[in-house]
Design an enzyme around this catalytic site. Structure first.
Site, short mmCIF file in Angstrom:
data_model
loop_
_atom_site.label_atom_id
_atom_site.label_comp_id
_atom_site.label_asym_id
_atom_site.label_seq_id
_atom_site.Cartn_x
_atom_site.Cartn_y
_atom_site.Cartn_z
N HIS A 55 7.77 20.98 23.41
CA HIS A 55 8.78 20.93 24.48
C HIS A 55 8.14 20.51 25.80
CE1 HIS A 55 12.27 21.86 26.79
NE2 HIS A 55 12.80 22.72 25.94
N GLU A 94 10.25 15.27 24.25
CA GLU A 94 9.78 16.30 23.34
C GLU A 94 9.69 15.80 21.89
OE1 GLU A 94 12.48 19.63 23.87
OE2 GLU A 94 13.06 18.84 25.82
#
Length: 346
Positions: free
Chosen positions: A207, A317
């Site tokens: 992330h 991500e």
């Protein structure tokens, strides 16, 4: 005593080992920082094995970290590079992960630091280090230092999880997470092994919060013709990226599957004023999530500070979240990303 005409050369010019990367723990042993001889650094919080800082040789930060991020282990970190495993978001209809909190437990578990390793390029007739040897041993040392990298390894297993996490996800596993710092790139690599007697399913994602100068002058290439799920629509819709360039002008939350994807996947380039700022390379991660909360969403998140921080961040991500990854007993899943400064792809 006879004064010799030819004296030994100064010690500073004699061949020697290049300076070595330095690794240090914080005073409370909550994080570890690696610094290259050339000045680049990376800091990793043991809570979640979350990368919370990546700086170039000039000390310029490359990752966005919320000013309100909790670094004491009380909640997942807002910013840096949190790890998502074994579920992306929540999955109330998935039997194995339906009880887990959003994004699973990897980002909210304390990982063990397993150690560091270093490497450097071997000088050849075409490398700067080799060329420097012809004129200056000190130059060769400096060049070798510039080619050096440092890798930090972290471990997490089912036996080290909290009792609550083990009850909600009672499967045996072992995970090794490696963070490798080079002079012009950062690589994060996750290997998860099924140590159970049963098969289980998972999703993984890195992330990554990239720091950008201005989201209104930021664009992304490499997603042309990619299908994507738009999570900001109700109901959630599936679309295709028709433009070769993606810009952000509102809340964005998309799960892309780049066209023609393969283990040597399509580079994703983040540009600032049309100049490459980052190139994201993926290995065995078939999806890319692009996220920016924009104005209203940022206001609604208590740990997102400053509220106008959305102007200086963009999440790109890499992950494997489009489908469930099935691991049979003894199987391993490996995925990695490399973020290169500028437009380099090799």
């Amino acid at each position: 005593m006879v004064d010799r005409a030819r004296k030994p050369s100064a010690l500073a010019t004699t061949p020697g080992l290049p300076p070595q990367p330095q690794v240090a723990f914080s005073s409370d042993n909550s994080s570890v920082t690696a610094t290259l001889p050339t000045g680049e650094s990376v800091s990793v919080l043991l809570y979640g094995a979350t990368v919370v800082s990546w700086k170039d040789k000039n000390g310029d930060e490359k990752l966005w970290l919320s000013e309100a991020a909790k670094l004491d282990g009380s909640k997942p970190v807002r910013g840096g590079i949190p790890l998502v495993f074994p579920v992306f978001g929540t999955a109330p209809d998935h039997a194995q992960t339906k009880s887990l909190p959003q994004h699973g437990f990897a980002r909210s578990s304390r990982w063990e630091f397993l150690g560091k390793s270093t490497s450097e390029s071997t000088p050849t007739p075409t490398t700067p280090a080799f060329a420097a040897t012809a004129t200056s041993a000190a130059g060769a040392v400096a060049a070798a230092a510039a080619d050096m990298s440092v890798k930090l390894d972290f471990g997490l297993s089912s036996s080290s999880l909290s009792e609550d996490a083990r009850q909600k996800w009672p499967y045996a596993f072992n995970a090794i997470y490696s963070v490798t710092l080079n002079t012009d790139s950062l690589t994060t690599n996750l290997v998860v092994t099924n140590d159970d007697e049963r098969s289980w399913e998972c999703q993984v994602l890195m992330h990554t919060y990239l720091r950008v100068d201005d989201i209104t002058t930021t664009s992304i290439t490499g997603l042309s013709s990619a299908s994507y799920i738009d999570k900001t629509t109700s109901p959630i819709s599936t679309n295709t990226q028709t433009s070769p360039v993606l810009t952000i002008s509102s809340e964005t939350d998309r799960v892309y599957t780049p066209a023609g994807d393969s283990p040597a996947s399509v580079p994703i380039t983040v540009l600032s004023n049309d100049k490459p700022k980052f190139t994201v390379l993926r290995d065995n991660l078939s999806n890319v999530v692009v996220w920016n909360p924009w104005i209203e969403k940022a206001k609604g998140m208590a740990d997102f500070e400053p509220k106008e921080g959305y102007k200086n961040m963009l999440c790109v991500e890499p992950g494997a979240v489009g489908t469930w990854q099935v691991l049979e007993p003894g199987d391993a899943l490996e995925g990695a990303q490399t973020i290169v400064l500028g437009g380099k792809t090799e």
